[in-house]
Design a protein around this motif. Sequence first.
Motif, PDB file in Angstrom:
ATOM      1  N   VAL A 166      49.111   5.574  16.444  1.00 39.22           N
ATOM      2  CA  VAL A 166      47.756   5.628  17.007  1.00 39.22           C
ATOM      3  C   VAL A 166      46.674   5.847  15.947  1.00 39.22           C
ATOM      4  N   LEU A 167      47.034   6.416  14.804  1.00 39.40           N
ATOM      5  CA  LEU A 167      46.018   6.769  13.813  1.00 39.40           C
ATOM      6  C   LEU A 167      45.531   5.514  13.083  1.00 39.40           C
ATOM      7  N   LYS A 168      44.367   5.038  13.469  1.00 39.73           N
ATOM      8  CA  LYS A 168      43.867   3.765  12.952  1.00 39.73           C
ATOM      9  C   LYS A 168      42.576   3.883  12.158  1.00 39.73           C
ATOM     10  N   ARG A 169      41.917   5.038  12.231  1.00 33.42           N
ATOM     11  CA  ARG A 169      40.671   5.178  11.467  1.00 33.42           C
ATOM     12  C   ARG A 169      40.434   6.643  11.126  1.00 33.42           C
ATOM     13  N   VAL A 170      40.012   6.868   9.884  1.00 35.12           N
ATOM     14  CA  VAL A 170      39.683   8.216   9.401  1.00 35.12           C
ATOM     15  C   VAL A 170      38.335   8.149   8.714  1.00 35.12           C
ATOM     16  N   SER A 171      37.506   9.140   8.935  1.00 39.69           N
ATOM     17  CA  SER A 171      36.234   9.233   8.220  1.00 39.69           C
ATOM     18  C   SER A 171      36.122  10.602   7.558  1.00 39.69           C
ATOM     19  N   ILE A 172      35.563  10.588   6.346  1.00 36.34           N
ATOM     20  CA  ILE A 172      35.245  11.818   5.619  1.00 36.34           C
ATOM     21  C   ILE A 172      33.817  11.616   5.122  1.00 36.34           C
ATOM     22  N   LEU A 173      32.877  12.258   5.795  1.00 35.66           N
ATOM     23  CA  LEU A 173      31.461  11.964   5.599  1.00 35.66           C
ATOM     24  C   LEU A 173      30.721  13.158   5.018  1.00 35.66           C
ATOM     25  N   PHE A 174      30.096  12.981   3.880  1.00 32.66           N
ATOM     26  CA  PHE A 174      29.248  13.990   3.265  1.00 32.66           C
ATOM     27  C   PHE A 174      29.937  15.357   3.164  1.00 32.66           C
ATOM     28  N   PRO A 175      31.130  15.399   2.580  1.00 34.67           N
ATOM     29  CA  PRO A 175      31.813  16.692   2.449  1.00 34.67           C
ATOM     30  C   PRO A 175      31.064  17.606   1.477  1.00 34.67           C
ATOM     31  N   ASP A 176      31.315  18.898   1.570  1.00 34.41           N
ATOM     32  CA  ASP A 176      30.688  19.844   0.658  1.00 34.41           C
ATOM     33  C   ASP A 176      30.959  19.421  -0.779  1.00 34.41           C
ATOM     34  N   PRO A 177      29.919  19.314  -1.629  1.00 34.48           N
ATOM     35  CA  PRO A 177      30.121  18.782  -2.973  1.00 34.48           C
ATOM     36  C   PRO A 177      30.736  19.756  -3.966  1.00 34.48           C
ATOM     37  N   TRP A 178      30.534  21.063  -3.759  1.00 35.72           N
ATOM     38  CA  TRP A 178      31.084  22.056  -4.691  1.00 35.72           C
ATOM     39  C   TRP A 178      30.873  21.607  -6.135  1.00 35.72           C
ATOM     40  N   PHE A 179      29.629  21.703  -6.588  1.00 40.79           N
ATOM     41  CA  PHE A 179      29.224  21.145  -7.875  1.00 40.79           C
ATOM     42  C   PHE A 179      29.862  21.847  -9.082  1.00 40.79           C
ATOM     43  N   LYS A 180      30.010  23.163  -9.032  1.00 40.15           N
ATOM     44  CA  LYS A 180      30.539  23.874 -10.193  1.00 40.15           C
ATOM     45  C   LYS A 180      31.982  23.449 -10.478  1.00 40.15           C
ATOM     46  N   ASN A 181      32.299  23.288 -11.746  1.00 41.31           N
ATOM     47  CA  ASN A 181      33.650  22.843 -12.128  1.00 41.31           C
ATOM     48  C   ASN A 181      34.725  23.764 -11.569  1.00 41.31           C
ATOM     49  N   LYS A 182      34.483  25.063 -11.596  1.00 38.94           N
ATOM     50  CA  LYS A 182      35.502  26.016 -11.140  1.00 38.94           C
ATOM     51  C   LYS A 182      35.705  25.962  -9.634  1.00 38.94           C
ATOM     52  N   HIS A 183      34.768  25.316  -8.916  1.00 36.86           N
ATOM     53  CA  HIS A 183      34.861  25.243  -7.458  1.00 36.86           C
ATOM     54  C   HIS A 183      35.345  23.883  -6.960  1.00 36.86           C
ATOM     55  N   GLN A 184      35.565  22.932  -7.853  1.00 38.64           N
ATOM     56  CA  GLN A 184      35.857  21.579  -7.390  1.00 38.64           C
ATOM     57  C   GLN A 184      37.213  21.461  -6.710  1.00 38.64           C
ATOM     58  N   ARG A 185      38.106  22.396  -6.926  1.00 38.56           N
ATOM     59  CA  ARG A 185      39.382  22.354  -6.199  1.00 38.56           C
ATOM     60  C   ARG A 185      39.196  22.705  -4.727  1.00 38.56           C
ATOM     61  N   ARG A 186      37.979  23.138  -4.370  1.00 32.54           N
ATOM     62  CA  ARG A 186      37.674  23.392  -2.961  1.00 32.54           C
ATOM     63  C   ARG A 186      37.311  22.100  -2.213  1.00 32.54           C
ATOM     64  N   ARG A 187      37.084  21.014  -2.941  1.00 30.98           N
ATOM     65  CA  ARG A 187      36.715  19.758  -2.290  1.00 30.98           C
ATOM     66  C   ARG A 187      37.833  19.287  -1.368  1.00 30.98           C
ATOM     67  N   VAL A 188      37.459  18.704  -0.262  1.00 30.66           N
ATOM     68  CA  VAL A 188      38.436  18.394   0.778  1.00 30.66           C
ATOM     69  C   VAL A 188      39.379  17.269   0.383  1.00 30.66           C
ATOM     70  N   VAL A 189      38.906  16.266  -0.344  1.00 29.44           N
ATOM     71  CA  VAL A 189      39.757  15.123  -0.664  1.00 29.44           C
ATOM     72  C   VAL A 189      40.582  15.437  -1.913  1.00 29.44           C
ATOM     73  N   GLN A 190      41.781  15.921  -1.675  1.00 27.66           N
ATOM     74  CA  GLN A 190      42.757  16.222  -2.713  1.00 27.66           C
ATOM     75  C   GLN A 190      43.911  15.226  -2.598  1.00 27.66           C
ATOM     76  N   PRO A 191      44.705  15.040  -3.660  1.00 27.33           N
ATOM     77  CA  PRO A 191      45.826  14.082  -3.596  1.00 27.33           C
ATOM     78  C   PRO A 191      46.768  14.340  -2.426  1.00 27.33           C
ATOM     79  N   GLU A 192      46.978  15.612  -2.080  1.00 28.22           N
ATOM     80  CA  GLU A 192      47.888  15.929  -0.985  1.00 28.22           C
ATOM     81  C   GLU A 192      47.352  15.420   0.346  1.00 28.22           C
ATOM     82  N   LEU A 193      46.047  15.528   0.547  1.00 29.41           N
ATOM     83  CA  LEU A 193      45.455  15.045   1.790  1.00 29.41           C
ATOM     84  C   LEU A 193      45.573  13.531   1.886  1.00 29.41           C
ATOM     85  N   VAL A 194      45.315  12.831   0.785  1.00 34.15           N
ATOM     86  CA  VAL A 194      45.444  11.374   0.773  1.00 34.15           C
ATOM     87  C   VAL A 194      46.874  10.968   1.109  1.00 34.15           C
ATOM     88  N   ASP A 195      47.834  11.683   0.549  1.00 37.08           N
ATOM     89  CA  ASP A 195      49.236  11.353   0.795  1.00 37.08           C
ATOM     90  C   ASP A 195      49.612  11.583   2.256  1.00 37.08           C
TER      91      ASP A 195
END
Length: 210
Positions: A108-137
């Motif tokens: 059933v899963l035919k469409r996914v959207s990830i829209l304007f996620p929190d940018p977490w600009f600081k380098n030390k915070h970028q691992r907080r970004r939602v799109v990580q390799p594990e999520l893609v997998d």
Amino acid sequence: MGRVRVRQHVNPLARKFQFSVLPPDWTEIYDKSDRPLHVDIGCGRGRFLWKLAQLEPDWNFLGLEIRKPLVEEANEWRDDKELNNLHYIFCNANFALDSLLRSLPEGVLKRVSILFPDPWFKNKHQRRRVVQPELVDELSKFMVSGGEVFLSSDVEEVAAEMRDRFLEHPQFQIQTQEWLPDNPLPAASEREIATLSRGEPVYRTIFERR
């Protein structure tokens, strides 16, 4: 209905957000649980899906959001319209996505959207970004062949990083190398509408599950 006030950003790596969720009985959530499903990761107030659910009644829609008050408000908006093809869940997608997708009816899963996620600009915070390799997998395991992932941001760096995460995965193929000039979906998020109204650019791309 009053507008709920919540913090704009929460730390998804905080211990209180590191939890999975018990998947619901989808036959109780949706009038027809075998319809094509669109999942919006980080749905915020959920207005984007709320509009889509009315425009595309032959689809089911699921919004995932880490801020609980927004989920409660969104489900109230759903109930107010008596929409039986729309549901919102309070969760941290980076911890709950696998169990939720695994519980869905097959195919059933035919469409996914990830829209304007929190940018977490600081380098030390970028691992907080939602799109990580594990999520893609995880998405690759449960999306049907030909399913689409729609990504967008008003921060080009963030959009490029999301794009690169999907480019790195062998099961996803980008549909165009250029940023999409227009939104291909029949509705836009509140953030996109506000960004365009200020004359600022939106960086969009679409991937297809091979």
